[in-house]
Design a protein around this motif. Structure first.
Motif, short mmCIF file in Angstrom:
data_model
loop_
_atom_site.label_atom_id
_atom_site.label_comp_id
_atom_site.label_asym_id
_atom_site.label_seq_id
_atom_site.Cartn_x
_atom_site.Cartn_y
_atom_site.Cartn_z
N ILE A 100 0.85 -1.19 0.00
CA ILE A 100 0.00 0.00 0.00
C ILE A 100 0.89 1.24 0.00
O ILE A 100 1.66 1.46 0.92
CB ILE A 100 -0.95 0.01 1.21
CG1 ILE A 100 -1.88 -1.20 1.16
CG2 ILE A 100 -1.76 1.31 1.24
CD1 ILE A 100 -2.85 -1.27 2.32
N GLN A 101 0.75 2.04 -1.03
CA GLN A 101 1.65 3.17 -1.20
C GLN A 101 1.22 4.40 -0.41
O GLN A 101 2.04 5.07 0.20
CB GLN A 101 1.76 3.53 -2.68
CG GLN A 101 2.38 2.43 -3.53
CD GLN A 101 2.68 2.89 -4.94
OE1 GLN A 101 2.93 4.07 -5.18
NE2 GLN A 101 2.64 1.98 -5.89
N ASN A 102 -0.06 4.73 -0.44
CA ASN A 102 -0.53 5.95 0.21
C ASN A 102 -1.84 5.69 0.93
O ASN A 102 -2.74 5.04 0.39
CB ASN A 102 -0.74 7.07 -0.83
CG ASN A 102 0.55 7.50 -1.47
OD1 ASN A 102 1.31 8.28 -0.93
ND2 ASN A 102 0.82 6.95 -2.66
N ILE A 103 -1.96 6.21 2.14
CA ILE A 103 -3.15 6.04 2.96
C ILE A 103 -3.75 7.42 3.23
O ILE A 103 -3.08 8.30 3.78
CB ILE A 103 -2.82 5.33 4.28
CG1 ILE A 103 -2.22 3.95 4.00
CG2 ILE A 103 -4.08 5.20 5.14
CD1 ILE A 103 -1.71 3.24 5.24
N ILE A 104 -4.99 7.62 2.80
CA ILE A 104 -5.66 8.90 2.99
C ILE A 104 -6.84 8.72 3.94
O ILE A 104 -7.74 7.91 3.67
CB ILE A 104 -6.16 9.47 1.64
CG1 ILE A 104 -5.00 9.70 0.68
CG2 ILE A 104 -6.92 10.78 1.87
CD1 ILE A 104 -5.41 10.21 -0.67
N ALA A 105 -6.83 9.46 5.02
CA ALA A 105 -7.95 9.45 5.96
C ALA A 105 -8.92 10.56 5.58
O ALA A 105 -8.52 11.71 5.37
CB ALA A 105 -7.44 9.67 7.39
N VAL A 106 -10.21 10.21 5.45
CA VAL A 106 -11.24 11.20 5.15
C VAL A 106 -12.06 11.39 6.42
O VAL A 106 -12.65 10.44 6.93
CB VAL A 106 -12.13 10.75 3.98
CG1 VAL A 106 -13.13 11.86 3.63
CG2 VAL A 106 -11.29 10.40 2.76
N ALA A 107 -12.09 12.62 6.91
CA ALA A 107 -12.70 12.89 8.21
C ALA A 107 -13.64 14.07 8.13
O ALA A 107 -13.64 14.84 7.16
CB ALA A 107 -11.60 13.15 9.25
#
Length: 381
Positions: A100-107
């Motif tokens: 997994i290259q990039n982890i984006i949290a949507v809040a």
């Protein structure tokens, strides 16, 4: 052209030291300037140890000398950091997930602003652009992604990976997904304390076979609570997107959401703020805009907080209908809704590219190209 030390010092007096009020000459940050014909060597010491401060200082010196003194000057900058000692901060970091290259949290600070809708459409738009996308529904108490992706009746399968049993995410519209909703009945309430919820999330993160992903989106629950902390303790989150409506009540909580990610112990870069339900446009009058919840509130908030504004999504009936029937609205080709989500997604990727260039790639692999964000190359569903 022969340069003069006096001219260089005068130019440097127009630049402020990062985090300080004085210019870098008066503050003593510039320790030495040497001039050899058209070559300039500047020795400078700053107190801010962040990579952003170092890069900003170097760029400002280069731009100012080229603009104010000589545009073809050959400049060498010797930058040192003399940061004051401070107590060790218990910075929250997680361990990376292979592949997994990039982890984006949507809040979102507040519930009901359409965070899950934005996350779902962001995921499918990334998939249309050719990226490999996963989605973790981390809203333990109100999972909605199974409905939005029309997979409410599906169950993750067990697969053998290197002799270990792993969960295989459910997939639809090119997005791999896991949610607590796959493991509960539709009318069953999840009544768990924080530690149980955190354990369930860890299982969905680390006991799953996500495979190779360019992006893993995490749909966080509203607020700034235990689930958020658990996620950031478990995962090296690359960046966060905060969703809000233009309404003042929502903006007040969105401000807290941004502040949570920017806390020193958490230190997750905020990629930007997205404004949902920005205006109402009736289908029969597509050019008319009615600002039901206020106008450009999230945009003004992003300016106040000095974080990027990622885009605005209109309040359109088809977006709600698409979520209810399980086919995200961004899949509606050649529509204003698709264009709005494409703009939001492109801006998010662009900010992620900047983030990975400006910060050390210790927790995320860089995206080195915007290819795939081009409308010509993207995959249609």
């Amino acid at each position: 052209m022969k340069l003069h030390k006096k001219d260089i010092l005068e130019a440097l007096q127009t630049i402020s030291v990062p985090g300080e009020g004085q210019n870098m000459v008066e503050s003593g940050a510039v320790t030495n300037v040497q001039v050899f014909g058209d070559e300039v060597e500047v020795d400078i010491t700053i107190k801010n140890p962040s990579l952003q401060a170092r890069k900003k200082t170097e760029v400002e010196i280069l731009k100012t000398i080229h603009k104010e003194v000589y545009e073809k000057a050959k400049i060498k900058i010797n930058l040192k950091v003399d940061a004051p000692s401070k107590p060790k901060v218990n910075e929250i970091k997680g361990k990376p997930i292979p592949g997994i290259q990039n982890i984006i949290a949507v809040a979102s600070g507040k519930g009901g602003v359409g965070k899950s809708t934005v996350t779902a459409n962001l995921a499918v738009t990334l998939g249309k652009m050719g990226f490999k996308v996963g989605l973790l529904d981390a809203d333990i108490y109100g999972p909605s992604m199974p409905i939005m992706f029309d997979v409410a009746m599906e169950k993750p399968l067990s697969v053998d990976v290197a002799g270990k049993a792993k969960m295989k995410p459910v997939e639809n519209y090119g997005v791999k997904m896991l949610s607590i909703g796959f493991f509960t009945q539709p009318n069953q309430a999840v009544i768990w304390r924080g530690p149980m919820a955190a354990k369930a999330l860890n299982q969905m993160i680390f006991d799953a076979h996500w495979g190779e992903l360019d992006f893993l989106l995490i749909d966080l629950p509203p607020g700034t609570g235990d689930i958020h902390l658990s996620i950031m303790q478990s995962l090296p989150v690359t960046g966060a997107v905060v969703v809000s409506t233009p309404q003042e009540v929502a903006l007040a909580d969105a401000r807290k959401g941004v502040a949570m990610f920017q806390q020193e112990a958490i230190n997750v870069p905020v990629l930007g703020i997205a404004e949902n339900m920005a205006y109402f446009t009736p289908a029969e009058l597509p050019k008319n805009k009615y600002y039901i919840f206020g106008q450009e509130g999230a945009k003004h908030l992003s300016e106040d907080l000095k974080v990027p504004f990622l885009g605005e999504i209109p309040l359109v009936q088809s977006i709600r209908e698409a979520g209810d029937i399980g086919r995200p609205a961004a899949l509606q080709t050649a529509t204003p809704v698709e264009e709005a989500f494409e703009e939001l997604t492109k801006n998010t990727v662009r900010e992620l590219v900047k983030r990975n260039k400006d910060l050390p790639p210790t927790e995320a692999i860089k995206i080195t190209t915007m290819a795939g964000c081009d409308a010509v190359k993207k995959k249609r569903v």
